[in-house]
Scaffold this motif. Structure first.
Motif, short mmCIF file in Angstrom:
data_model
loop_
_atom_site.label_atom_id
_atom_site.label_comp_id
_atom_site.label_asym_id
_atom_site.label_seq_id
_atom_site.Cartn_x
_atom_site.Cartn_y
_atom_site.Cartn_z
N ALA A 104 2.68 -3.78 -6.12
CA ALA A 104 3.62 -4.34 -7.10
C ALA A 104 3.59 -3.56 -8.40
O ALA A 104 4.64 -3.33 -9.03
CB ALA A 104 3.29 -5.80 -7.35
N PHE A 105 2.41 -3.13 -8.82
CA PHE A 105 2.29 -2.36 -10.06
C PHE A 105 2.99 -1.02 -9.92
O PHE A 105 3.68 -0.56 -10.85
CB PHE A 105 0.82 -2.16 -10.41
N VAL B 276 2.06 2.45 -0.98
CA VAL B 276 3.26 3.20 -1.36
C VAL B 276 4.35 3.01 -0.32
O VAL B 276 5.54 2.93 -0.66
CB VAL B 276 2.94 4.69 -1.56
N SER B 277 3.99 2.91 0.95
CA SER B 277 4.98 2.69 2.01
C SER B 277 5.68 1.35 1.84
O SER B 277 6.90 1.25 2.04
CB SER B 277 4.31 2.77 3.38
N VAL B 278 4.93 0.32 1.48
CA VAL B 278 5.54 -0.99 1.22
C VAL B 278 6.54 -0.89 0.07
O VAL B 278 7.64 -1.44 0.14
CB VAL B 278 4.45 -2.04 0.91
N VAL B 279 6.16 -0.20 -0.98
CA VAL B 279 7.05 -0.02 -2.14
C VAL B 279 8.34 0.69 -1.71
O VAL B 279 9.45 0.24 -2.04
CB VAL B 279 6.36 0.78 -3.25
N LEU B 280 8.21 1.78 -0.97
CA LEU B 280 9.37 2.54 -0.54
C LEU B 280 10.27 1.72 0.37
O LEU B 280 11.51 1.81 0.30
CB LEU B 280 8.93 3.82 0.17
N LEU B 281 9.67 0.90 1.22
CA LEU B 281 10.47 0.05 2.11
C LEU B 281 11.25 -0.98 1.32
O LEU B 281 12.44 -1.20 1.57
CB LEU B 281 9.54 -0.64 3.12
N MET B 282 10.61 -1.62 0.36
CA MET B 282 11.30 -2.61 -0.48
C MET B 282 12.43 -1.95 -1.28
O MET B 282 13.53 -2.50 -1.40
CB MET B 282 10.31 -3.28 -1.44
N GLN B 283 12.15 -0.77 -1.82
CA GLN B 283 13.16 -0.08 -2.62
C GLN B 283 14.36 0.33 -1.77
O GLN B 283 15.51 0.21 -2.21
CB GLN B 283 12.55 1.16 -3.28
N GLY C 20 0.85 -9.95 2.09
CA GLY C 20 0.95 -10.40 3.48
C GLY C 20 0.43 -9.35 4.45
O GLY C 20 -0.33 -9.66 5.38
N VAL C 21 0.83 -8.10 4.24
CA VAL C 21 0.38 -7.01 5.11
C VAL C 21 -1.13 -6.85 5.03
O VAL C 21 -1.83 -6.79 6.06
CB VAL C 21 1.07 -5.69 4.72
N PHE C 22 -1.66 -6.82 3.82
CA PHE C 22 -3.10 -6.57 3.66
C PHE C 22 -3.93 -7.78 4.08
O PHE C 22 -5.06 -7.62 4.55
CB PHE C 22 -3.39 -6.14 2.23
N TRP C 23 -3.39 -8.96 3.92
CA TRP C 23 -4.10 -10.15 4.42
C TRP C 23 -4.21 -10.09 5.94
O TRP C 23 -5.26 -10.41 6.51
CB TRP C 23 -3.36 -11.40 3.98
N ALA C 24 -3.10 -9.68 6.60
CA ALA C 24 -3.12 -9.59 8.06
C ALA C 24 -4.11 -8.52 8.53
O ALA C 24 -4.85 -8.73 9.50
CB ALA C 24 -1.72 -9.26 8.57
N VAL C 25 -4.14 -7.38 7.82
CA VAL C 25 -5.09 -6.33 8.18
C VAL C 25 -6.52 -6.79 7.95
O VAL C 25 -7.41 -6.56 8.78
CB VAL C 25 -4.81 -5.04 7.37
N ARG C 26 -6.74 -7.46 6.84
CA ARG C 26 -8.07 -7.97 6.51
C ARG C 26 -8.52 -9.00 7.54
O ARG C 26 -9.67 -9.02 7.98
CB ARG C 26 -8.04 -8.59 5.11
N ARG C 27 -7.59 -9.85 7.96
CA ARG C 27 -7.92 -10.87 8.97
C ARG C 27 -8.28 -10.21 10.30
O ARG C 27 -9.19 -10.66 10.99
CB ARG C 27 -6.74 -11.81 9.15
N ARG C 28 -7.56 -9.12 10.62
CA ARG C 28 -7.88 -8.41 11.86
C ARG C 28 -9.29 -7.85 11.80
O ARG C 28 -10.02 -7.88 12.79
CB ARG C 28 -6.87 -7.28 12.05
#
Length: 354
Positions: A48-49, A87-94, A330-338
């Motif tokens: 987000a930053f 950075v990939s998440v940022v680019l996808l949102m943009q 959400g993405v990092f929570w899912a990865v962390r949970r895995r």
């Protein structure tokens, strides 16, 4: 450096898409090792930053501006694999919401802005911190140099892609000279933002900076007349005060992101960025295509039907920060949970019994 549709031909765009997909798959596995109780909550905020700061174009030359790419910052704060994902998440949102960066060029942009910047910056950063004194200033200095080099490296990567699959007949030498030259200047701004941000986090919670871990001086013991490293104790659980401080850092970072995107962005430079300027000057943009979501209600970082430019841009920035932090978390929570599932008690028991 968001590449629009039409700059790179379809075969090359498809090839970079495969490269980007492979790198993201590798990063998802690697991030499972990086995302711990300290890194995981911070990763979504870092995305987000980066989104917020990318809205702050700064002037670098007459009629040209630049903005943060963010690969170096993300890699140093949360780790290289997690940095690629940030950075990939940022680019996808943009690309999807704000029509910034072509959708068919998403692989090109992820390769340039997420993969190249992160790999180059983190490799250089790790090399520097190994030879520099083990101090916080050294971490900031290494961050500065790594971020500075990562930007022209991304410009060089774009030039190579253009040499392979450019859609216009322009001298590659001219493209390389113009792209690398202007992005060295942009790299100075990137370096300053990265070093200041890393330094600010280190000053409050150095343990939250992934790249600064393990830089403390090791305790030495004299055994039989020789100095040897003392065995490291198991890390103790974070005290309540540390967890509270962690939440304060997260809250402060979110507020800063919202202020930057929602208010400060209005004062950003309106000049074209480095790639846009080079493309216009050398004719690279002759076959540029209209963005697939050019009619998005948030296209060009403004809210549809809101006539006041300040309010429109501010609302778009706040929405972008909110969506990015939610998607990233959400993405990092899912990865962390895995990761947690992979180290379940049953697995631990079986290993211990052996």
């Amino acid at each position: 450096m968001h590449v629009p549709d039409g700059f790179i031909n379809a075969p090359t765009s498809a090839a970079t898409g495969v490269i980007a997909a492979g790198a993201i798959a590798v990063s998802l596995r690697g991030a499972r090792r990086e995302l711990d109780e300290r890194t995981a909550p911070l990763a979504g905020l870092v995305a987000a930053f980066i989104f917020a700061v990318q809205m702050l174009n700064f002037p670098v030359a007459a009629g040209t501006s630049g903005h943060l790419l963010g690969g170096a910052l993300a890699a140093i704060l949360v780790g290289p694999y997690t940095g690629v994902l940030c950075v990939s998440v940022v680019l996808l949102m943009q690309g999807i919401l704000f029509a910034d960066g072509g959708l068919t060029a998403l692989g090109v942009n992820i390769t340039n802005m997420a993969i190249v910047t992160t790999v180059v910056a983190y490799a250089l950063f790790r090399g520097l911190v190994k030879v520099l004194p083990r101090t916080r200033r050294s971490v900031s200095a290494a961050s500065f140099v790594a971020a500075l080099v990562s930007v022209p490296a991304a410009a060089l990567a774009f030039t190579l892609m253009y040499a392979i699959g450019g859609t216009t007949d322009v001298s590659i030498g001219k493209v390389a000279t113009a792209m690398i030259g202007v992005h060295v200047l942009i790299g100075i701004g990137e370096a300053a933002i990265t070093a200041l941000t890393v330094g600010a986090v280190i000053a409050v919670r150095p343990d939250l900076v992934y790249g600064a871990r393990g830089l403390t001086q090791k305790l030495k013991l004299r055994v039989n007349g020789e100095l040897v490293d003392a065995p490291q104790a198991e890390p103790a659980p974070a005290p309540v005060a540390a967890r509270t401080s962690h939440r304060k850092v997260w809250a402060a970072g979110l507020v800063a992101s919202l202020v930057l995107a929602g208010f400060v962005s209005f004062y950003a430079s309106a000049s074209p960025d480095g790639l846009e300027k080079v493309a216009a000057d050398h004719g690279i943009d002759k076959k540029a295509e209209e963005h697939a979501v050019a009619d998005s209600p948030l296209a060009d970082y403004g809210v549809e039907d809101v006539d006041d430019a300040r309010l429109s841009g501010g609302l778009a920035g706040v929405i972008g920060v909110g969506v990015t932090v939610v998607a990233g978390t959400g993405v990092f929570w899912a990865v962390r949970r895995r990761r947690t599932d992979d180290t379940s008690p049953s697995d631990t028991t079986s290993v211990t019994s052996v």
